[in-house]
Write a protein that holds these residues in place. Sequence first.
Motif, short mmCIF file in Angstrom:
data_model
loop_
_atom_site.label_atom_id
_atom_site.label_comp_id
_atom_site.label_asym_id
_atom_site.label_seq_id
_atom_site.Cartn_x
_atom_site.Cartn_y
_atom_site.Cartn_z
N TRP A 157 2.02 -0.39 14.36
CA TRP A 157 2.13 1.10 14.18
C TRP A 157 1.77 1.48 15.60
O TRP A 157 0.62 1.60 15.77
CB TRP A 157 1.06 1.41 13.00
CG TRP A 157 0.89 3.09 13.05
CD1 TRP A 157 1.91 4.19 13.59
CD2 TRP A 157 0.00 3.87 12.33
NE1 TRP A 157 1.59 5.32 13.31
CE2 TRP A 157 0.12 5.30 12.45
CE3 TRP A 157 -1.27 3.34 11.97
CZ2 TRP A 157 -0.77 6.24 12.13
CZ3 TRP A 157 -2.19 4.58 11.29
CH2 TRP A 157 -1.64 5.75 11.52
N GLN B 227 2.78 0.62 5.35
CA GLN B 227 2.85 1.00 3.78
C GLN B 227 4.25 0.52 3.20
O GLN B 227 4.83 -0.42 3.90
CB GLN B 227 2.64 2.66 3.41
CG GLN B 227 1.41 3.04 4.14
CD GLN B 227 1.22 4.45 3.87
OE1 GLN B 227 1.61 5.07 3.07
NE2 GLN B 227 0.15 4.77 4.51
N PHE C 236 0.95 -1.07 -0.03
CA PHE C 236 0.07 0.25 -0.10
C PHE C 236 0.91 1.25 -0.05
O PHE C 236 1.73 1.42 0.83
CB PHE C 236 -0.83 -0.21 1.15
CG PHE C 236 -1.70 1.23 1.55
CD1 PHE C 236 -2.36 1.95 0.59
CD2 PHE C 236 -1.82 1.75 2.93
CE1 PHE C 236 -2.91 3.07 0.82
CE2 PHE C 236 -2.52 2.99 3.22
CZ PHE C 236 -2.86 3.42 2.39
N LEU D 210 1.44 10.67 1.63
CA LEU D 210 1.68 10.63 3.06
C LEU D 210 3.03 10.78 3.53
O LEU D 210 3.71 9.66 2.92
CB LEU D 210 0.82 9.73 3.83
CG LEU D 210 0.99 9.46 5.39
CD1 LEU D 210 0.89 10.93 6.17
CD2 LEU D 210 0.11 8.39 5.94
N GLU E 244 -5.20 -2.91 4.81
CA GLU E 244 -4.14 -2.04 5.38
C GLU E 244 -3.91 -2.98 6.81
O GLU E 244 -4.81 -3.28 7.55
CB GLU E 244 -4.68 -0.97 5.74
CG GLU E 244 -4.43 0.13 4.88
CD GLU E 244 -4.78 1.63 5.33
OE1 GLU E 244 -4.55 1.86 6.33
OE2 GLU E 244 -5.75 2.40 4.48
N GLU F 154 0.67 5.53 -0.09
CA GLU F 154 -0.31 6.69 0.11
C GLU F 154 0.36 7.94 0.04
O GLU F 154 1.68 8.00 0.07
CB GLU F 154 -0.93 6.45 1.49
CG GLU F 154 -1.94 7.45 1.85
CD GLU F 154 -2.73 7.65 3.16
OE1 GLU F 154 -2.25 6.58 3.94
OE2 GLU F 154 -3.60 8.50 3.51
N GLY G 127 -5.93 4.99 1.82
CA GLY G 127 -5.70 5.66 2.94
C GLY G 127 -6.55 7.25 3.00
O GLY G 127 -7.41 7.11 2.16
N ASN G 128 -6.63 7.66 4.28
CA ASN G 128 -7.04 8.69 4.48
C ASN G 128 -7.06 10.05 3.52
O ASN G 128 -7.93 10.59 3.34
CB ASN G 128 -6.67 9.39 5.79
CG ASN G 128 -7.02 8.40 7.08
OD1 ASN G 128 -7.83 7.51 7.14
ND2 ASN G 128 -6.36 8.70 8.16
N ASN H 10 -12.39 4.69 1.78
CA ASN H 10 -11.26 4.25 2.62
C ASN H 10 -11.89 4.45 4.00
O ASN H 10 -12.30 5.66 4.34
CB ASN H 10 -10.03 5.02 2.70
CG ASN H 10 -8.93 4.77 3.84
OD1 ASN H 10 -8.31 3.67 3.74
ND2 ASN H 10 -8.89 5.71 4.47
N GLU H 11 -11.68 3.45 4.91
CA GLU H 11 -12.22 3.40 6.39
C GLU H 11 -13.43 4.62 6.55
O GLU H 11 -13.24 5.33 7.43
CB GLU H 11 -10.86 4.03 7.02
CG GLU H 11 -9.60 3.11 6.99
CD GLU H 11 -8.67 3.37 8.15
OE1 GLU H 11 -8.70 4.58 8.77
OE2 GLU H 11 -7.64 2.36 8.05
N TRP I 35 -3.97 14.74 5.98
CA TRP I 35 -2.81 14.89 6.76
C TRP I 35 -1.85 16.25 6.68
O TRP I 35 -1.12 16.54 7.41
CB TRP I 35 -1.62 14.31 6.21
CG TRP I 35 -2.19 12.42 6.03
CD1 TRP I 35 -2.79 11.89 4.84
CD2 TRP I 35 -2.40 11.73 6.99
NE1 TRP I 35 -3.14 10.60 5.06
CE2 TRP I 35 -2.82 10.49 6.62
CE3 TRP I 35 -1.95 11.71 8.37
CZ2 TRP I 35 -3.00 9.49 7.32
CZ3 TRP I 35 -2.26 10.83 9.22
CH2 TRP I 35 -2.75 9.26 8.57
N TYR J 2 -4.13 -2.10 12.83
CA TYR J 2 -2.72 -1.87 13.07
C TYR J 2 -2.67 -2.43 14.85
O TYR J 2 -3.63 -2.32 15.44
CB TYR J 2 -2.38 -0.42 12.94
CG TYR J 2 -2.47 0.18 11.63
CD1 TYR J 2 -1.31 -0.02 10.97
CD2 TYR J 2 -3.63 0.68 11.14
CE1 TYR J 2 -1.32 0.59 9.56
CE2 TYR J 2 -3.57 1.11 9.82
CZ TYR J 2 -2.57 1.22 9.30
OH TYR J 2 -2.62 1.65 7.75
N ILE K 63 5.52 4.05 8.14
CA ILE K 63 5.14 2.75 8.85
C ILE K 63 5.36 1.66 7.63
O ILE K 63 4.66 0.72 7.25
CB ILE K 63 3.75 2.69 9.32
CG1 ILE K 63 2.63 3.14 8.34
CG2 ILE K 63 3.52 3.06 10.68
CD1 ILE K 63 1.23 2.81 8.89
#
Length: 488
Positions: free
Chosen positions: A295, A338, A25, A29, A291, A27, A71-72, A172-173, A97, A243, A343
């Motif tokens: 973490w 990721q 994954f 970020l 994911e 992202e 991801g976010n 995502n989420e 972010w 996580y 992470i």
Amino acid sequence: MTFNHIHIDLARSLGSIDRNIFGGFAEHLGRCIYGGIYEPGSSLADENGFRTDVLEALRKLNMPIIRYPGGNFVSGYRWMDGIGQPEERKPRTDLAWGAIEPNTFGTNEFITFCRQLGSEPYLVVNCGDGDMREAHDWVEYCNGTSDTYLVRLRRKHGFEAPHNVKYWGVGNEVDGPWQIGFKTAREYARTATEFGKIMKWADPNIQLVASAVSLWEGNFVERAQLLIEQAGNLIDYMALHWYVGNAKDDFAAYMTVSELIEERLASYEGLIRALRLDNAITRPIHLAVDEWNVWYRANNELNRLEEIYNLEDALVVAMHLNAFIRHASTVRMANIAQIVNVIAPIFTRPDGLFLQTIFYPLELYSRTCGDIALDIGWGGDTFSGGNRSGVRTLDVAATYHAQRREISLYIVNRHRSEAQETTIRLMDGAFRGPGQFSIINGPDIKAENTFEQPHQVVTRTEQMNMDGKECTIVFEPHSITALVCKVQ
Ligand code: AHR
């Protein structure tokens, strides 16, 4: 020293292994994309701006699939900001972010990167502040063949042939209040159905991944129920995220994380099974743990999430892979989050990189995993940790490679200080020839790899004669062992 046993019966298959469990994954970020994968102008970059040292390290992980762009991040992403000539790219505030996203890396760069690696791209659409037309249009831009504006645009951008992106995530989420456009169970079931429907109008051959659980409290049963009732004939995967970590610095408790993984996978498998039956859905709906990772200590400076991993984290990563093998019939995709810097198993700076402790189990399993998961029996020494007791000290999984007639056995010894003597018995047939032992270990459970000491935790290999039906092996404390041996 305690005595353990592992019984392997080649007739007890759990089904085929989908290599997509070794996915990754990436992202937008921190330094995952910029300064990780992509660094145009660097002496280490190729003509596409991709870091060649990162590509080389990723090739060793042999990831069949990579999820992107979040991801976010994706819940505020406009994919059209990241296509076209440099002057057409639109720098934007990244709402998730809090960074400035230059959008110089976008759809075509990501797909080119995947093709260079031999990985399938898996794109997630924005159902946070994005709409379904945008999602449909992204599928059309990537996969369309008709003479439309979007297909012409892709061609103008240098991609005559369709990208044929097969895997598409819908959001995502969405169950997390932290998500831009967080949705209730009812709202997401509607969203997934309508987004999925028109995304498949753009390309009926795509595989859809619905966002199922990341919060793991409260209402994941209701979410699954509404989703499968409404979109069960549309979606191919339900995405689970988690996580884990050793926040209390309690090694024994941390080592019981296998039980949590088991509970989550087993309960979600049962849930899908019941809901498919109840709704007369005959097509499969798989699990995508898209994911997962350790973490918790995260260096959160500037939201970079630059976790440095130690040996105990590597043991936990191996336990995840064991669980995915044991649940091979339902877990048909998993993506370590990721891949670089954030992470991640690979850590860069402008002049190079080092491989984190967790890189080694990912590499070892991906390289040695067979194509059939085996339902093995094992027992022996146990331990207690956190609120769990009777947990087996060894965590074990096994695969069989039919063509090579080869067993791969994976053992995590979770004992902090004691080796585990173990009898391995083949119920039918016999081991033949030398067994290849690959062992991941280090001086201490807290050992980390760093730029200064990059080889504290690595894989070493040994050989041992295995001829016969049974052998006794001693597994080192706090270690991961992959044993590969032919059978007759
Ligand atoms: O991987 C880091 C973040 O973790 C992702 O953006 C999000 O999906 C998850 O909460």
